[in-house]
Design a protein around this motif. Structure first.
Motif, short mmCIF file in Angstrom:
data_model
loop_
_atom_site.label_atom_id
_atom_site.label_comp_id
_atom_site.label_asym_id
_atom_site.label_seq_id
_atom_site.Cartn_x
_atom_site.Cartn_y
_atom_site.Cartn_z
N ILE A 44 71.04 91.37 79.65
CA ILE A 44 70.95 91.47 81.11
C ILE A 44 71.69 92.72 81.57
CG2 ILE A 44 70.77 88.97 81.46
CD1 ILE A 44 73.74 89.02 82.30
N LEU A 45 71.46 93.09 82.83
CA LEU A 45 72.14 94.22 83.46
C LEU A 45 72.93 93.71 84.65
CD1 LEU A 45 69.23 96.85 83.55
CD2 LEU A 45 71.02 96.62 81.82
N LEU A 46 74.17 94.19 84.78
CA LEU A 46 75.00 93.87 85.95
C LEU A 46 74.86 95.00 86.94
CD1 LEU A 46 78.25 92.46 84.30
CD2 LEU A 46 76.19 91.24 85.01
N ASP A 47 74.40 94.68 88.15
CA ASP A 47 74.06 95.68 89.16
C ASP A 47 75.30 96.18 89.90
OD1 ASP A 47 72.49 97.32 90.65
OD2 ASP A 47 71.50 95.73 91.78
N ASN A 48 75.13 97.34 90.55
CA ASN A 48 76.16 97.93 91.43
C ASN A 48 77.48 98.19 90.71
OD1 ASN A 48 74.61 97.95 93.91
ND2 ASN A 48 74.82 95.71 93.88
N ARG A 49 77.39 98.78 89.53
CA ARG A 49 78.59 99.17 88.80
C ARG A 49 78.75 100.68 88.90
NH1 ARG A 49 78.23 94.31 89.18
NH2 ARG A 49 79.31 92.85 87.83
N VAL A 50 79.91 101.12 89.34
CA VAL A 50 80.14 102.54 89.62
C VAL A 50 80.90 103.18 88.47
CG1 VAL A 50 81.19 104.20 91.21
CG2 VAL A 50 80.14 102.10 92.09
N HIS A 51 80.42 104.35 88.08
CA HIS A 51 81.09 105.14 87.04
C HIS A 51 81.09 106.59 87.48
CE1 HIS A 51 82.40 106.45 83.06
NE2 HIS A 51 81.40 107.30 83.04
N GLN A 52 82.30 107.16 87.66
CA GLN A 52 82.44 108.54 88.11
C GLN A 52 81.60 108.81 89.36
OE1 GLN A 52 81.60 111.06 84.72
NE2 GLN A 52 83.48 110.49 83.68
N ARG A 53 81.68 107.90 90.31
CA ARG A 53 81.04 107.99 91.62
C ARG A 53 79.52 107.87 91.57
NH1 ARG A 53 84.51 112.74 94.79
NH2 ARG A 53 86.57 111.78 94.50
N HIS A 54 79.00 107.44 90.47
CA HIS A 54 77.56 107.20 90.36
C HIS A 54 77.32 105.70 90.19
CE1 HIS A 54 76.53 111.45 90.10
NE2 HIS A 54 77.53 111.60 89.24
N VAL A 55 76.25 105.22 90.80
CA VAL A 55 75.91 103.79 90.73
C VAL A 55 75.01 103.54 89.53
CG1 VAL A 55 74.82 101.87 91.92
CG2 VAL A 55 76.13 103.56 93.22
N GLY A 56 75.25 102.43 88.87
CA GLY A 56 74.43 102.07 87.72
C GLY A 56 74.61 100.62 87.34
N TYR A 57 74.52 100.35 86.05
CA TYR A 57 74.56 98.98 85.55
C TYR A 57 75.50 98.89 84.34
CZ TYR A 57 70.05 98.94 88.01
OH TYR A 57 69.06 99.07 88.94
N HIS A 58 76.07 97.72 84.15
CA HIS A 58 76.72 97.40 82.89
C HIS A 58 75.70 96.66 82.03
CE1 HIS A 58 81.24 97.68 84.15
NE2 HIS A 58 80.60 98.83 84.23
N VAL A 59 75.58 97.09 80.79
CA VAL A 59 74.63 96.48 79.87
C VAL A 59 75.33 95.36 79.09
CG1 VAL A 59 73.06 96.88 77.94
CG2 VAL A 59 73.39 98.67 79.67
N ILE A 60 74.89 94.13 79.31
CA ILE A 60 75.46 92.96 78.64
C ILE A 60 74.46 92.45 77.60
CG2 ILE A 60 76.48 90.68 78.92
CD1 ILE A 60 78.02 92.88 80.34
N THR A 61 74.84 92.54 76.34
CA THR A 61 73.98 92.09 75.25
C THR A 61 74.68 90.98 74.48
OG1 THR A 61 73.16 94.36 75.04
CG2 THR A 61 72.61 92.82 73.27
N PRO A 62 74.07 89.80 74.37
CA PRO A 62 74.71 88.73 73.60
C PRO A 62 74.76 89.08 72.12
CG PRO A 62 72.53 88.07 74.31
CD PRO A 62 72.80 89.38 74.97
N PHE A 63 75.81 88.62 71.48
CA PHE A 63 76.07 88.93 70.07
C PHE A 63 76.28 87.60 69.34
CE2 PHE A 63 78.84 90.29 66.55
CZ PHE A 63 78.15 91.42 66.10
N LEU A 64 75.41 87.28 68.40
CA LEU A 64 75.46 86.00 67.69
C LEU A 64 76.27 86.13 66.42
CD1 LEU A 64 74.45 83.06 67.63
CD2 LEU A 64 72.48 83.88 66.29
#
Length: 232
Positions: A79-99
């Motif tokens: 999944i992607l987490l919306d509205n995540r800011v990095h160095q003043r740019h808007v984007g996503y955090h990438v969440i990948t499950p790990f089994l």
């Protein structure tokens, strides 16, 4: 010559005493909160300096501890987490499950992905290595209490905040109660920006609030003496 003498009314005295008592009490409460937050900050920094924990079923895991896990990614449940800011740019955090090999799943924050033009969801870079791998990072809590801008918390693969219980139920995962914020340098190799861990429980903010309340108490005392002076 008119002389003013300090003769406050009983109502003014009671009101001033109530305001001063309340504001001083609130200041003490904020100072106590700041002290508690400093303890948490010290514990978090000590945890980051300790030896890494091995993630496995039944292990006692703690936020702000470095950890290592062995298993395989499940990119189809990413999944992607919306509205995540990095160095003043808007984007996503990438969440990948790990089994993990023992069946426990761990939500891994792989890094930050810049948003596409007109806020279009960009394609997520594929994992450069499939199969059994080792990931390293820092454990942290989920975002159950995080503030969100949109009432629609889930839109397909895009989520507003990470609620591990809901995430696990949605994708039939036996998720650990903590997230692994990856910091092993692999993000850049996958076209992502690394997300750094922050140890900030906002103790300084609580101290600032405490001094504000003390300022209000002082102002109440000053106004009490000014308003309590009457002509003799």
């Amino acid at each position: 010559m008119t002389v003013k003498k300090f003769r406050p009314s009983w109502f003014l005295t009671v009101a001033a005493a109530a305001v001063i008592a309340a504001t001083v009490s609130l200041a003490a409460w904020q100072f106590d909160r700041a002290a508690g937050k400093r303890v948490l900050e010290q514990a978090a920094r000590a945890g980051l300096a300790a030896a890494p924990l091995k993630v496995r079923a039944g292990a006692k895991l703690q936020p702000f501890r470095r950890a290592v896990a062995i298993g395989r990614y499940l990119p189809e449940k990413q999944i992607l987490l919306d509205n995540r800011v990095h160095q003043r740019h808007v984007g996503y955090h990438v969440i990948t499950p790990f089994l993990l090999d023992d069946g426990l799943a761990l939500a891994v924050n792989r890094g930050w992905l810049v948003a596409g033009k007109n806020r279009a969801t960009p394609p997520v870079p594929v994992l450069p290595q499939a199969g059994r791998v080792t990931v390293r990072g820092v454990l942290k809590s989920d975002e159950t209490d995080a503030f969100v801008l949109s009432p629609q918390l889930v839109e397909g693969k895009v989520w507003q905040k990470l609620h591990l219980a809901e995430y696990g139920a949605s994708y039939e995962l036996n998720l650990s109660g903590l997230v692994l914020l990856r910091d092993d340098g692999a993000a850049e190799n996958e076209g992502l920006a690394a997300v750094s861990v922050r140890v900030d429980f906002k103790s300084a903010r609580s101290v600032g609030y405490a001094w504000q309340w003390l300022t209000f108490a002082l102002l109440a005392a000053v106004f009490y003496f000014i308003l309590g002076r009457r002509k003799r």
